[in-house]
Design a protein around this motif. Sequence first.
Motif, short mmCIF file in Angstrom:
data_model
loop_
_atom_site.label_atom_id
_atom_site.label_comp_id
_atom_site.label_asym_id
_atom_site.label_seq_id
_atom_site.Cartn_x
_atom_site.Cartn_y
_atom_site.Cartn_z
N SER A 4 13.50 -3.93 -6.15
CA SER A 4 13.57 -2.50 -5.87
C SER A 4 14.90 -2.16 -5.22
N PRO A 5 15.45 -0.99 -5.57
CA PRO A 5 16.73 -0.60 -4.97
C PRO A 5 16.60 -0.35 -3.47
N ASP A 6 17.72 -0.48 -2.79
CA ASP A 6 17.77 -0.21 -1.36
C ASP A 6 17.38 1.25 -1.13
N VAL A 7 16.47 1.48 -0.21
CA VAL A 7 15.95 2.82 0.06
C VAL A 7 17.08 3.78 0.42
N SER A 8 18.07 3.32 1.15
CA SER A 8 19.14 4.21 1.60
C SER A 8 20.00 4.72 0.45
N SER A 9 19.90 4.11 -0.73
CA SER A 9 20.70 4.56 -1.87
C SER A 9 19.94 5.54 -2.76
N LEU A 10 18.69 5.82 -2.43
CA LEU A 10 17.87 6.67 -3.29
C LEU A 10 18.06 8.15 -3.00
N SER A 11 18.03 8.94 -4.07
CA SER A 11 18.01 10.39 -3.90
C SER A 11 16.61 10.78 -3.40
N TYR A 12 16.49 12.03 -2.97
CA TYR A 12 15.18 12.50 -2.52
C TYR A 12 14.14 12.34 -3.63
N GLU A 13 14.49 12.75 -4.83
CA GLU A 13 13.54 12.71 -5.94
C GLU A 13 13.14 11.28 -6.29
N GLU A 14 14.11 10.36 -6.26
CA GLU A 14 13.81 8.95 -6.55
C GLU A 14 12.87 8.38 -5.49
N TRP A 40 3.03 -1.27 1.84
CA TRP A 40 2.97 -0.35 2.98
C TRP A 40 4.35 -0.19 3.61
N GLU A 41 5.03 -1.31 3.82
CA GLU A 41 6.36 -1.26 4.42
C GLU A 41 7.34 -0.50 3.54
N ARG A 42 7.27 -0.72 2.24
CA ARG A 42 8.14 0.01 1.31
C ARG A 42 7.81 1.51 1.38
N GLY A 43 6.54 1.84 1.41
CA GLY A 43 6.12 3.23 1.50
C GLY A 43 6.62 3.89 2.77
N GLU A 44 6.55 3.20 3.89
CA GLU A 44 7.07 3.74 5.15
C GLU A 44 8.56 4.01 5.05
N ALA A 45 9.30 3.07 4.46
CA ALA A 45 10.74 3.25 4.31
C ALA A 45 11.05 4.43 3.39
N LEU A 46 10.28 4.55 2.31
CA LEU A 46 10.49 5.66 1.38
C LEU A 46 10.17 7.00 2.03
N ALA A 47 9.09 7.05 2.80
CA ALA A 47 8.73 8.28 3.51
C ALA A 47 9.83 8.67 4.50
N GLY A 48 10.38 7.68 5.18
CA GLY A 48 11.48 7.94 6.10
C GLY A 48 12.70 8.48 5.37
N ARG A 49 13.00 7.94 4.20
CA ARG A 49 14.14 8.41 3.41
C ARG A 49 13.92 9.87 2.98
N CYS A 50 12.72 10.18 2.55
CA CYS A 50 12.41 11.56 2.16
C CYS A 50 12.59 12.50 3.36
N GLU A 51 12.14 12.06 4.52
CA GLU A 51 12.28 12.88 5.72
C GLU A 51 13.76 13.10 6.07
N GLU A 52 14.59 12.05 5.92
CA GLU A 52 16.03 12.19 6.16
C GLU A 52 16.62 13.27 5.25
N TRP A 53 16.26 13.22 3.98
CA TRP A 53 16.78 14.21 3.04
C TRP A 53 16.33 15.62 3.43
N LEU A 54 15.06 15.76 3.77
CA LEU A 54 14.54 17.08 4.12
C LEU A 54 15.16 17.62 5.40
N LEU A 55 15.35 16.76 6.40
CA LEU A 55 16.00 17.21 7.64
C LEU A 55 17.46 17.60 7.38
N GLY A 56 18.13 16.85 6.52
CA GLY A 56 19.50 17.19 6.16
C GLY A 56 19.57 18.53 5.45
N ALA A 57 18.63 18.77 4.56
CA ALA A 57 18.59 20.05 3.85
C ALA A 57 18.32 21.19 4.82
N LYS A 58 17.43 20.96 5.76
CA LYS A 58 17.12 21.99 6.76
C LYS A 58 18.35 22.33 7.59
#
Length: 75
Positions: A4-14, A40-58
């Motif tokens: 799986s790709p590094d979470v930090s390299s994923l777009s919000y949609e990915e 579970w760990e991957r899901g937590e990391a992905l959720a964190g990445r989504c939150e980063e994107w959303l906070l940045g957009a805000k």
Amino acid sequence: MSSSPDVSSLSYEEARDELVRVVTELEQGASTLEQSLALWERGEALAGRCEEWLLGAKKRLEAARVAQAEATAGE
């Protein structure tokens, strides 16, 4: 999961799409506890990445609102 790709390299949609897949797989039940934990760990990391994107957009939206308010006040 190691391919799986590094979470930090994923777009919000990915990140969001992969998170949906991870949740679905967890709901179906992984075959081992270790696999469940890895998911579970991957899901937590992905959720964190989504939150980063959303906070940045805000922050960007808020900055645009402030700039617009300042431009309007200066007229």
